[in-house]
Every structure is written in C-alpha cells, then in structure tokens.
Motif scaffolding. Structure first.
Motif, mmCIF file in Angstrom:
data_model
loop_
_atom_site.group_PDB
_atom_site.id
_atom_site.type_symbol
_atom_site.label_atom_id
_atom_site.label_comp_id
_atom_site.label_asym_id
_atom_site.label_seq_id
_atom_site.Cartn_x
_atom_site.Cartn_y
_atom_site.Cartn_z
ATOM 1 N N GLY A 45 0.664 -1.273 0.096
ATOM 2 C CA GLY A 45 -0.125 0.087 -0.182
ATOM 3 C C GLY A 45 0.875 1.361 0.255
ATOM 4 N N LEU A 46 1.944 1.200 -0.696
ATOM 5 C CA LEU A 46 3.024 2.316 -0.726
ATOM 6 C C LEU A 46 3.145 2.554 -2.141
ATOM 7 C CD1 LEU A 46 5.302 1.149 2.084
ATOM 8 C CD2 LEU A 46 3.604 3.042 2.283
ATOM 9 N N ALA A 47 3.607 4.009 -2.527
ATOM 10 C CA ALA A 47 4.039 4.500 -3.641
ATOM 11 C C ALA A 47 5.529 5.119 -3.579
ATOM 12 C CB ALA A 47 3.076 5.198 -4.328
ATOM 13 N N PHE A 48 6.445 4.690 -4.082
ATOM 14 C CA PHE A 48 7.800 5.259 -3.848
ATOM 15 C C PHE A 48 7.863 6.086 -5.068
ATOM 16 C CE2 PHE A 48 7.679 1.033 -1.974
ATOM 17 C CZ PHE A 48 8.327 1.099 -0.771
ATOM 18 N N PRO A 49 8.609 7.347 -5.070
ATOM 19 C CA PRO A 49 8.893 8.126 -5.808
ATOM 20 C C PRO A 49 9.992 7.873 -6.719
ATOM 21 C CG PRO A 49 9.881 9.024 -3.638
ATOM 22 C CD PRO A 49 9.080 7.578 -3.568
ATOM 23 N N VAL A 50 10.125 8.464 -7.862
ATOM 24 C CA VAL A 50 11.302 8.326 -8.916
ATOM 25 C C VAL A 50 11.667 9.837 -9.002
ATOM 26 C CG1 VAL A 50 11.980 7.628 -11.110
ATOM 27 C CG2 VAL A 50 10.359 6.059 -9.941
ATOM 28 N N ARG A 51 12.819 10.192 -8.475
ATOM 29 C CA ARG A 51 13.347 11.466 -8.598
ATOM 30 C C ARG A 51 14.595 11.165 -9.709
ATOM 31 N NH1 ARG A 51 13.248 11.540 -2.394
ATOM 32 N NH2 ARG A 51 10.958 12.146 -2.394
ATOM 33 N N ASP A 52 14.577 12.301 -10.705
ATOM 34 C CA ASP A 52 15.634 12.284 -11.745
ATOM 35 C C ASP A 52 16.028 10.965 -12.207
ATOM 36 O OD1 ASP A 52 15.768 15.084 -11.256
ATOM 37 O OD2 ASP A 52 17.333 14.848 -9.664
ATOM 38 N N GLY A 53 14.951 10.200 -12.579
ATOM 39 C CA GLY A 53 15.200 8.922 -13.076
ATOM 40 C C GLY A 53 15.616 7.650 -11.990
ATOM 41 N N VAL A 54 15.724 7.909 -10.831
ATOM 42 C CA VAL A 54 16.292 7.222 -9.915
ATOM 43 C C VAL A 54 15.139 6.573 -9.082
ATOM 44 C CG1 VAL A 54 17.890 6.909 -8.087
ATOM 45 C CG2 VAL A 54 18.480 8.478 -10.129
ATOM 46 N N PRO A 55 14.794 5.577 -8.873
ATOM 47 C CA PRO A 55 13.944 4.899 -7.662
ATOM 48 C C PRO A 55 14.057 5.296 -6.622
ATOM 49 C CG PRO A 55 14.076 3.133 -9.453
ATOM 50 C CD PRO A 55 15.283 4.453 -9.730
ATOM 51 N N VAL A 56 13.448 5.884 -5.629
ATOM 52 C CA VAL A 56 13.638 6.107 -4.162
ATOM 53 C C VAL A 56 12.959 5.004 -3.392
ATOM 54 C CG1 VAL A 56 13.818 7.812 -2.227
ATOM 55 C CG2 VAL A 56 14.106 8.514 -4.357
ATOM 56 N N LEU A 57 13.691 3.883 -3.118
ATOM 57 C CA LEU A 57 13.033 2.669 -2.394
ATOM 58 C C LEU A 57 13.158 2.884 -0.891
ATOM 59 C CD1 LEU A 57 13.620 0.110 -4.944
ATOM 60 C CD2 LEU A 57 11.630 1.454 -4.870
ATOM 61 N N VAL A 58 12.948 3.986 -0.462
ATOM 62 C CA VAL A 58 13.173 4.121 1.126
ATOM 63 C C VAL A 58 11.534 4.387 1.732
ATOM 64 C CG1 VAL A 58 14.118 5.806 2.881
ATOM 65 C CG2 VAL A 58 15.325 5.296 0.657
ATOM 66 N N VAL A 59 11.262 3.622 2.759
ATOM 67 C CA VAL A 59 10.006 3.613 3.246
ATOM 68 C C VAL A 59 9.613 5.074 3.565
ATOM 69 C CG1 VAL A 59 8.213 2.699 4.870
ATOM 70 C CG2 VAL A 59 10.039 1.348 3.697
ATOM 71 N N ARG A 60 10.419 5.600 4.287
ATOM 72 C CA ARG A 60 9.851 7.161 4.776
ATOM 73 C C ARG A 60 9.682 7.809 3.767
ATOM 74 N NH1 ARG A 60 15.526 7.331 6.488
ATOM 75 N NH2 ARG A 60 16.715 8.906 5.255
ATOM 76 N N GLU A 61 10.383 7.970 2.500
ATOM 77 C CA GLU A 61 9.891 8.676 1.254
ATOM 78 C C GLU A 61 8.818 8.270 0.807
ATOM 79 O OE1 GLU A 61 11.928 11.374 0.420
ATOM 80 O OE2 GLU A 61 12.982 11.108 1.996
ATOM 81 N N ALA A 62 8.217 7.065 0.873
ATOM 82 C CA ALA A 62 7.000 6.510 0.217
ATOM 83 C C ALA A 62 5.806 7.275 0.627
ATOM 84 C CB ALA A 62 6.913 4.987 0.376
ATOM 85 N N ARG A 63 4.758 7.179 -0.061
ATOM 86 C CA ARG A 63 3.483 7.726 0.344
ATOM 87 C C ARG A 63 2.368 6.600 0.579
ATOM 88 N NH1 ARG A 63 -0.680 8.508 -3.060
ATOM 89 N NH2 ARG A 63 -0.211 7.892 -5.259
ATOM 90 N N ALA A 64 1.532 6.526 1.630
ATOM 91 C CA ALA A 64 0.559 5.769 1.544
ATOM 92 C C ALA A 64 -0.419 5.840 0.622
ATOM 93 C CB ALA A 64 -0.035 5.817 3.126
ATOM 94 N N ILE A 65 -0.915 4.744 -0.045
ATOM 95 C CA ILE A 65 -1.936 4.827 -1.185
ATOM 96 C C ILE A 65 -3.129 3.980 -0.760
ATOM 97 C CG2 ILE A 65 -0.487 4.963 -3.004
ATOM 98 C CD1 ILE A 65 -0.856 1.913 -3.673
ATOM 99 N N GLU A 66 -4.314 4.488 -0.958
ATOM 100 C CA GLU A 66 -5.434 3.836 -0.939
ATOM 101 C C GLU A 66 -5.929 3.131 -2.201
ATOM 102 O OE1 GLU A 66 -8.436 5.914 1.131
ATOM 103 O OE2 GLU A 66 -6.840 7.261 2.449
ATOM 104 N N ASN A 67 -6.842 2.510 -2.370
ATOM 105 C CA ASN A 67 -7.320 1.742 -3.329
ATOM 106 C C ASN A 67 -7.423 2.862 -4.384
ATOM 107 O OD1 ASN A 67 -7.015 -0.730 -2.117
ATOM 108 N ND2 ASN A 67 -9.181 -0.637 -1.471
ATOM 109 N N GLU A 68 -6.479 3.029 -5.284
ATOM 110 C CA GLU A 68 -6.767 3.842 -6.256
ATOM 111 C C GLU A 68 -7.004 3.552 -7.510
ATOM 112 O OE1 GLU A 68 -2.809 6.014 -6.198
ATOM 113 O OE2 GLU A 68 -3.530 7.184 -4.232
#
Length: 60
Positions: free
Chosen positions: A37-60
């Motif tokens: 239930g998390l979405a991880f950002p991609v910044r400047d083409g680099v995936p940021v797979l750090v939990v504290r950087e992720a946002r919680a998602i609901e059934n989108e």
C-alpha cells in the motif's frame, strides 16, 4: 524507456517491505507496491525505495 524509467530495471526491482514486484505509475512517476500500500517516488530517473519517502496509497 517508460517515461524515463527502463522497463528492464522495473522488472528487477522489488518492494523493500514485502519483496513483491512493483508497478510503474507513469502519470505520477511512482513505483507502486500494491501489497504494501505504498508508492515510491522516482526522482531524476532514480527510484527512491526508502519507506519513509513513500506515500501511503488507498485503493486508487
């Protein structure tokens, strides 16, 4: 390329919480873990797979 992110790279990445595959959301430039239930950002083409950087998602 998939809007700046290589599909081969996406296929190799896994959620750092659940170790399940990630889905690319091109509209938001995020890698989504449905299992966690998390979405991880991609910044400047680099995936940021750090939990504290992720946002919680609901059934989108």
């Amino acid at each position: 390329m998939t809007d700046g992110l290589d599909p081969a790279l996406i296929a190799k990445l896994a959620c750092p919480v659940t170790r399940t595959p990630l889905r690319w959301d091109a509209e938001r430039s995020e890698l989504v873990s449905e299992a966690a239930g998390l979405a991880f950002p991609v910044r400047d083409g680099v995936p940021v797979l750090v939990v504290r950087e992720a946002r919680a998602i609901e059934n989108e």
